[in-house]
Design a protein around this motif. Structure first.
Motif, PDB file in Angstrom:
ATOM      1  N   ALA A 159       2.539 -10.900  -1.061  1.00  0.00           N
ATOM      2  CA  ALA A 159       3.140  -9.631  -0.631  1.00  0.00           C
ATOM      3  C   ALA A 159       3.784  -9.719   0.744  1.00  0.00           C
ATOM      4  O   ALA A 159       4.801  -9.070   0.993  1.00  0.00           O
ATOM      5  CB  ALA A 159       2.097  -8.519  -0.644  1.00  0.00           C
ATOM      6  N   GLU A 160       3.215 -10.496   1.657  1.00  0.00           N
ATOM      7  CA  GLU A 160       3.847 -10.639   2.971  1.00  0.00           C
ATOM      8  C   GLU A 160       5.062 -11.564   2.939  1.00  0.00           C
ATOM      9  O   GLU A 160       6.153 -11.172   3.376  1.00  0.00           O
ATOM     10  CB  GLU A 160       2.833 -11.135   4.005  1.00  0.00           C
ATOM     11  N   PRO A 161       4.914 -12.780   2.456  1.00  0.00           N
ATOM     12  CA  PRO A 161       6.064 -13.694   2.562  1.00  0.00           C
ATOM     13  C   PRO A 161       7.280 -13.279   1.753  1.00  0.00           C
ATOM     14  O   PRO A 161       8.407 -13.600   2.146  1.00  0.00           O
ATOM     15  CB  PRO A 161       5.503 -15.034   2.078  1.00  0.00           C
ATOM     16  N   LEU A 162       7.106 -12.565   0.646  1.00  0.00           N
ATOM     17  CA  LEU A 162       8.272 -12.220  -0.168  1.00  0.00           C
ATOM     18  C   LEU A 162       9.238 -11.284   0.563  1.00  0.00           C
ATOM     19  O   LEU A 162      10.361 -11.691   0.894  1.00  0.00           O
ATOM     20  CB  LEU A 162       7.836 -11.630  -1.509  1.00  0.00           C
ATOM     21  N   PRO A 163       8.865 -10.043   0.859  1.00  0.00           N
ATOM     22  CA  PRO A 163       9.851  -9.159   1.507  1.00  0.00           C
ATOM     23  C   PRO A 163      10.188  -9.578   2.933  1.00  0.00           C
ATOM     24  O   PRO A 163      11.311  -9.346   3.392  1.00  0.00           O
ATOM     25  CB  PRO A 163       9.174  -7.783   1.480  1.00  0.00           C
ATOM     26  N   VAL A 164       9.229 -10.193   3.619  1.00  0.00           N
ATOM     27  CA  VAL A 164       9.500 -10.589   5.003  1.00  0.00           C
ATOM     28  C   VAL A 164      10.540 -11.703   5.043  1.00  0.00           C
ATOM     29  O   VAL A 164      11.481 -11.672   5.845  1.00  0.00           O
ATOM     30  CB  VAL A 164       8.203 -11.004   5.721  1.00  0.00           C
ATOM     31  N   GLN A 165      10.415 -12.698   4.157  1.00  0.00           N
ATOM     32  CA  GLN A 165      11.428 -13.758   4.129  1.00  0.00           C
ATOM     33  C   GLN A 165      12.792 -13.209   3.727  1.00  0.00           C
ATOM     34  O   GLN A 165      13.820 -13.601   4.299  1.00  0.00           O
ATOM     35  CB  GLN A 165      11.004 -14.868   3.163  1.00  0.00           C
TER      36      GLN A 165
END
Length: 412
Positions: A159-165
């Protein structure tokens, strides 16, 4: 506002308007957030005043949130007006020359409209749809990293790396600083401990982006920072100060909110394996499911300032008082939604306010919807039936975002 500071009830606030609730530290909110929201709707007025965190108003009901969100003359988004900045400036360190304010979310119409314009095309439905396969590819890469483990902590692993990247790429910020940027977002959203805390935190965010912002002035790329440098506001060229203002808004909005939408959605799926089966059997239902998940687990709590004395929902409010638009309450309000706690894919007139309403409706809603739909599609297509890890409960925090910090899940 000072953390845990209790305020005396103002004379114009009657006892009937008071409900003791701490939007940061309420125990129930940190244990099971939306169940606690249902209790507040049952036990408190649709609009109430709390003595916590320096004393402020909470707007909890749907109709009241809808009205306040659209009434920008009374409920202003200009949280730090010019006269307040003038009072605070002598308290700031000497090296703080520009106070970056998140633009355009800190403005009211008509100024808000003209400063929002440069971002409209960048976040249009068409522009966001063009990123859908890139988002799907990244989702699959993240799932590849955990699929053979039989378990993961969904928040830090996916959940963090997907939208943040995705957002770092859009902005043109280096992916290798992802962990640093996420830590900065958590610091930014923590309860303030002094009156100048919010300003110092905004300055810290702007400083973290400063080198990249300045580099795009002379070396533009295919990214949002370069697009903003090329923009004009009513015929006037972009300035370094305004770039910092835009940057603070985009940084905070893009690096936190949709993570929690994904977290609550996957938590619901993990709690209801029969619902997983229904979506696996008919993936076309995922679009409607994503909307009902947003309604059922709305998580943003925007702030407003009372701009003029007013009577609202039966209470007197005075100039300068702080108001929190508790949108999670609005979308669980039984006066607006029949059986609001029930997840209903066939719900009619599902006009939720998870992305806000009025002129400040979330600019990134099109991107958020695509990211949510894609992660549900790929999780259901590629993982076997998943469930919550019974030995590791989810962890939450609260404030202007009702957030999930940890969501351990398992699959066979």
């Amino acid at each position: 506002m000072l953390e845990n500071q209790m305020a005396d009830r103002p004379n114009h606030v009657p006892d009937a308007a008071v409900f003791d609730f701490d939007m940061f530290l309420d125990a129930g909110l940190l244990l099971d957030p939306h169940e606690r929201v249902r209790e507040i709707l049952r036990d408190a007025p649709p609009v109430f005043w709390t003595p916590r965190n320096g004393g402020h108003w909470m707007i909890v009901g749907y109709a009241e949130n809808y009205e306040a969100s659209r009434n920008t003359e009374t409920f202003s988004s200009e949280l730090i007006p010019a006269e307040m900045i003038a009072m605070i400036r002598p308290l700031l360190p000497a090296d703080v020359t520009h106070i970056p304010l998140p633009t355009p979310i800190n403005l009211d119409p008509p100024s808000h409209t003209k400063f929002r314009a440069p971002l409209q095309a960048a976040f249009s439905p068409r522009a966001m749809m063009a990123r859908k396969e890139e988002i799907r590819e990244l989702a699959n890469e993240l799932i590849d990293q955990v699929i053979d483990r039989g378990s993961c902590d969904f928040i830090p692993d996916i959940a963090e790396p997907l939208p943040v990247q995705v957002f770092l790429k859009m902005l043109g910020l280096p992916l290798e600083r992802l962990a640093e940027f996420r830590a900065l977002v958590h610091e930014f959203l923590a309860p303030p401990t002094s009156p100048i805390d919010p300003i110092l935190r905004m300055r810290k965010v702007a400083d973290a982006m400063k080198d990249d912002i300045e580099a795009r002035r002379t070396q533009p790329r295919d990214d949002l920072l370069s697009l903003l440098w090329a923009s004009e506001i009513e015929g006037r060229p972009m300035t370094a100060e305004l770039m910092e203002d835009f940057g603070v808004l985009l940084f905070i909005a893009g690096l936190d909110t949709v993570i929690n939408g994904m977290g609550f959605g996957v938590r619901h799926l993990a709690l209801h394996t029969d619902f997983q089966k229904a979506l696996r059997a008919n993936p076309k239902l995922i679009v409607d499911a994503a909307e009902e998940l947003l309604r059922r687990y709305t998580f943003t709590v925007p702030t407003r300032r009372v701009a003029k004395d007013t009577e609202f929902a039966g209470w007197q409010m005075k100039v300068g008082e702080r108001v929190q638009l508790f949108l999670p309450g609005g979308d669980l309000d039984p006066r607006e939604f029949a059986d609001p706690h029930t997840f209903d894919l066939g719900r009619e007139n599902n006009v939720h306010i998870a992305f806000g309403v009025g002129p400040h409706r979330c600019l990134g809603s099109h991107l958020a919807r695509i990211e949510l739909q894609v992660i549900y599609e790929q999780m259901l297509a590629r993982l076997p039936e998943f469930r919550l890890d019974p030995n590791q409960p989810a962890k939450f925090h609260a404030g202007n975002i009702i957030a999930i910090d940890s969501l351990p899940i398992r699959w066979d």
